[in-house]
Design an enzyme around this catalytic site. Structure first.
Site, PDB file in Angstrom:
ATOM      1  N   ASP A  27       0.804  -1.391   0.004  1.00  0.00           N
ATOM      2  CA  ASP A  27       0.193  -0.045  -0.161  1.00  0.00           C
ATOM      3  C   ASP A  27       1.039   1.199  -0.049  1.00  0.00           C
ATOM      4  OD1 ASP A  27      -2.106  -1.075  -0.533  1.00  0.00           O
ATOM      5  OD2 ASP A  27      -3.031  -0.855   2.075  1.00  0.00           O
ATOM      6  N   HIS A  77      31.234   7.143  -3.629  1.00  0.00           N
ATOM      7  CA  HIS A  77      30.564   7.030  -3.386  1.00  0.00           C
ATOM      8  C   HIS A  77      29.503   6.619  -2.452  1.00  0.00           C
ATOM      9  CE1 HIS A  77      29.674   9.102  -7.425  1.00  0.00           C
ATOM     10  NE2 HIS A  77      30.053   9.838  -7.319  1.00  0.00           N
ATOM     11  N   ASP A  85      28.769  14.801   1.963  1.00  0.00           N
ATOM     12  CA  ASP A  85      28.347  15.864   0.206  1.00  0.00           C
ATOM     13  C   ASP A  85      26.970  15.638   0.780  1.00  0.00           C
ATOM     14  OD1 ASP A  85      28.503  15.769  -2.164  1.00  0.00           O
ATOM     15  OD2 ASP A  85      29.706  15.297  -2.986  1.00  0.00           O
ATOM     16  N   ASP A  99      24.644  20.967  -3.986  1.00  0.00           N
ATOM     17  CA  ASP A  99      25.674  19.871  -3.643  1.00  0.00           C
ATOM     18  C   ASP A  99      26.702  20.480  -3.155  1.00  0.00           C
ATOM     19  OD1 ASP A  99      27.664  17.586  -4.653  1.00  0.00           O
ATOM     20  OD2 ASP A  99      26.708  17.776  -6.522  1.00  0.00           O
ATOM     21  N   HIS A 141      39.093  12.261  -9.486  1.00  0.00           N
ATOM     22  CA  HIS A 141      37.681  13.260 -10.354  1.00  0.00           C
ATOM     23  C   HIS A 141      37.752  14.039 -10.880  1.00  0.00           C
ATOM     24  CE1 HIS A 141      36.546  15.161  -7.005  1.00  0.00           C
ATOM     25  NE2 HIS A 141      36.689  14.426  -6.206  1.00  0.00           N
ATOM     26  N   HIS A 189      31.108  19.816 -12.418  1.00  0.00           N
ATOM     27  CA  HIS A 189      29.846  19.413 -12.891  1.00  0.00           C
ATOM     28  C   HIS A 189      29.748  20.900 -13.222  1.00  0.00           C
ATOM     29  CE1 HIS A 189      27.628  17.990  -9.753  1.00  0.00           C
ATOM     30  NE2 HIS A 189      29.150  17.713  -9.228  1.00  0.00           N
ATOM     31  N   HIS A 194      24.381  16.137 -11.796  1.00  0.00           N
ATOM     32  CA  HIS A 194      25.563  16.340 -12.796  1.00  0.00           C
ATOM     33  C   HIS A 194      24.160  16.756 -13.963  1.00  0.00           C
ATOM     34  CE1 HIS A 194      28.007  13.411 -10.617  1.00  0.00           C
ATOM     35  NE2 HIS A 194      28.227  14.120  -9.867  1.00  0.00           N
ATOM     36  N   GLU A 224      34.810  20.967  -6.712  1.00  0.00           N
ATOM     37  CA  GLU A 224      34.929  19.966  -5.555  1.00  0.00           C
ATOM     38  C   GLU A 224      36.971  19.357  -5.807  1.00  0.00           C
ATOM     39  OE1 GLU A 224      32.232  16.652  -6.283  1.00  0.00           O
ATOM     40  OE2 GLU A 224      31.724  17.971  -8.261  1.00  0.00           O
ATOM     41  N   TYR A 282      42.211  11.725  -1.728  1.00  0.00           N
ATOM     42  CA  TYR A 282      42.274  10.306  -1.077  1.00  0.00           C
ATOM     43  C   TYR A 282      43.150   9.504  -0.661  1.00  0.00           C
ATOM     44  CZ  TYR A 282      37.828  13.754  -2.453  1.00  0.00           C
ATOM     45  OH  TYR A 282      37.210  13.445  -3.365  1.00  0.00           O
ATOM     46  N   ARG A 312      37.504  16.055   0.414  1.00  0.00           N
ATOM     47  CA  ARG A 312      36.646  17.018  -0.274  1.00  0.00           C
ATOM     48  C   ARG A 312      36.018  18.128  -0.349  1.00  0.00           C
ATOM     49  NH1 ARG A 312      33.693  13.159  -2.959  1.00  0.00           N
ATOM     50  NH2 ARG A 312      32.384  12.809  -1.912  1.00  0.00           N
ATOM     51  N   GLU A 349      33.820  21.423  -1.634  1.00  0.00           N
ATOM     52  CA  GLU A 349      32.471  21.514  -2.646  1.00  0.00           C
ATOM     53  C   GLU A 349      31.768  23.270  -2.964  1.00  0.00           C
ATOM     54  OE1 GLU A 349      29.900  18.196  -3.311  1.00  0.00           O
ATOM     55  OE2 GLU A 349      29.958  18.715  -5.875  1.00  0.00           O
TER      56      GLU A 349
HETATM   57  N1  GLY Z   1      27.567  14.495  -4.617  1.00  0.00           N
HETATM   58  C1  GLY Z   1      28.110  14.142  -6.268  1.00  0.00           C
HETATM   59  C2  GLY Z   1      28.545  15.202  -6.571  1.00  0.00           C
HETATM   60  O1  GLY Z   1      29.656  15.498  -5.953  1.00  0.00           O
HETATM   61  O2  GLY Z   1      29.437  14.647  -7.477  1.00  0.00           O
HETATM   62 MN    MN Z   2      28.877  16.327  -3.813  1.00  0.00          MN
HETATM   63 MN    MN Z   3      29.266  17.385  -7.327  1.00  0.00          MN
END
Ligand code: GLY
Ligand code: MN
Ligand code: MN
Length: 440
Positions: A39, A243, A260, A271, A350, A354, A361, A384, A388, A406, A408
């Protein structure tokens, strides 16, 4: 709640019509209702391209833009009103609402889409739709085209070209309007408050998910109906997993935690990442890595202005990180050679960031004709950088192990520079330590 007026959606549709020409048609399906188990029902998330053109957040719908069609340019196929279903699941706009509230020239029940499609396609040369994204639309379209083929002897023309609508919509989505920027500031402000709350609440012995709960509290309280993506709360070694969303371990004294997380407000994302010591005080190695990442982030933000190619941001970050890691003895060798060899990829794997918008993204290409595209006014992007250093990293002194950092922020490109739209969360070592010590 939505801050984007209906006229803006109409203007977007008109811009699409102006670009495709009178002998074309656009078909964009909404997302379908997610599978219900028992339900319970899950939060419905509209398809971003569909939402961008309609502001309509019900499932099971299709937008059609058919310039010069006898019903008008904008036809919406959507769910009919259903008093019984509405008692269970809430209001539906129905066909009347589609016209009155959402500006459709005509609306029909979604179940009739298939019957209308061949007629809609008559004498259209080009069909724009999300090619290959939803097999049922591909199939229905091809069947309709075949139905029409059987009528060519009566003089109708059949579509000859099938194009993806995405490049056009994604270019439009890259350049944010004033109302979109206002919406993104709402998402950003909720997320700023969330990060500050989590930073303040953090204590050794808590679970990662307890910090996640602090974030969620502020997102919801500020009208974000969902996080923009699953929040990452990684203590110690988990901060080195890019992630990490398991978020179920205990936060340990002496380690860092990486958060994050960002809220989504009226479908627009925020973000943000902050990394800070669980006990409120950086160790010397943590501080050295943290300050290096921060230096690269500030330099990257500083260079953002219209005309700068996207990848130049990453180049700036790479140079600062490699130089700093040589000084700390973590990378060994000559700066230029290490840059050429992409030696940094071992510790920073990375991109610099973005585009940000309806999707975290966000839509939009990064290269045009194989060249990194220059930034433009009203683009929104994240910056960002990170480092690491996994445990047992070969040739790396154990004092650096399990340090994952990180930082960001979200940045709006302005006329002559940029604006960080996620300010006010402690970011320097001194700011973080002072903030975490307050009230303890
Ligand atoms: N949280 C995903 C990124 O920072 O791209
Ligand atoms: Mn992020
Ligand atoms: Mn990001």
């Amino acid at each position: 709640m939505p801050l984007i007026p209906m006229q803006e959606y109409a203007a977007r549709r008109q811009r699409v019509i102006d670009q495709i020409g009178a002998d074309s048609i656009v078909i964009v399906p909404a997302n379908n209702e997610v599978t219900r188990t028992g339900d319970g029902s899950y939060y419905f998330r509209q398809n971003s391209n569909f939402y961008y053109l309609t502001g309509f957040n019900e499932p099971d719908a299709v937008l059609v833009l058919a310039p010069g069609y006898e019903d008008g340019n904008f036809i919406l196929f959507n769910r009919p009103r259903d008093p019984l279903m509405e008692i269970w699941n809430g209001h539906r706009a129905g066909q009347e609402g589609a016209v009155k509230e959402f500006g459709a020239d005509a609306a029909y029940p979604i179940d009739e889409f298939y019957d209308h499609l061949p007629t809609l396609l008559i004498n259209r040369k080009r069909v724009y739709y999300p090619v290959g994204r939803d097999m049922s639309i591909d199939e229905v379209l091809m069947e309709s085209v075949n139905t029409l083929r059987s009528k060519v002897r009566s003089g109708v023309a059949v579509p000859e070209e099938f194009h993806s609508i995405e490049p056009m919509l994604h270019e439009m989505r890259l350049r944010k309007s004033a109302a979109e920027i206002t919406t993104m500031r709402k998402a950003a402000n909720a997320s700023i408050t969330a990060h500050k709350r989590a930073m303040k609440a953090c204590k050794p012995g808590m679970h990662e998910y307890e910090l996640e709960a602090e974030l969620m509290y502020e997102f919801y309280r500020h009208g974000c109906r969902t996080p923009a993506y699953s929040s990452i709360v990684g203590g110690g070694k988990n901060g080195c997993i890019l992630h990490y969303i398991t978020n179920n371990e205990v936060l340990k004294d002496g380690e860092l935690v990486l958060i994050d997380a960002g809220g989504e407000y009226d479908y627009y994302a925020s973000d943000i990442t902050r990394t800070f010591p669980i006990n409120g005080k950086f160790t010397e190695p943590q501080k050295q890595i943290y300050e290096l990442v921060l230096k690269s982030q500030l330099a990257a933000i500083d260079m953002i202005r219209p005309g700068v190619p996207f990848f130049d941001i990453q180049k700036t970050i790479h140079r600062i990180l490699v130089k700093g890691l040589i000084e700390l003895g973590i990378l060994k060798g000559d700066l230029e050679t290490l840059l050429e060899q992409q030696a940094i990829r071992r510790f920073y794997m990375h991109n610099s960031g973005h585009w940000l918008g309806l999707d975290t993204h966000d839509a939009g290409v990064y290269k045009i004709n194989n060249e990194w595209r220059p930034l433009e006014k009203n683009f929104v992007l994240t910056v960002e950088p990170g480092l690491y250093i996994q445990a047992n990293s070969e040739g790396v002194d154990p004092k650096w192990w399990n340090i994952g950092v990180r930082i960001e922020d979200d940045v709006l490109v302005t006329e002559s520079g940029c604006e960080v739209i996620t300010p006010g969360i402690p970011k320097t070592v001194a700011e973080i330590e002072a903030f975490m010590a307050e009230g303890k």
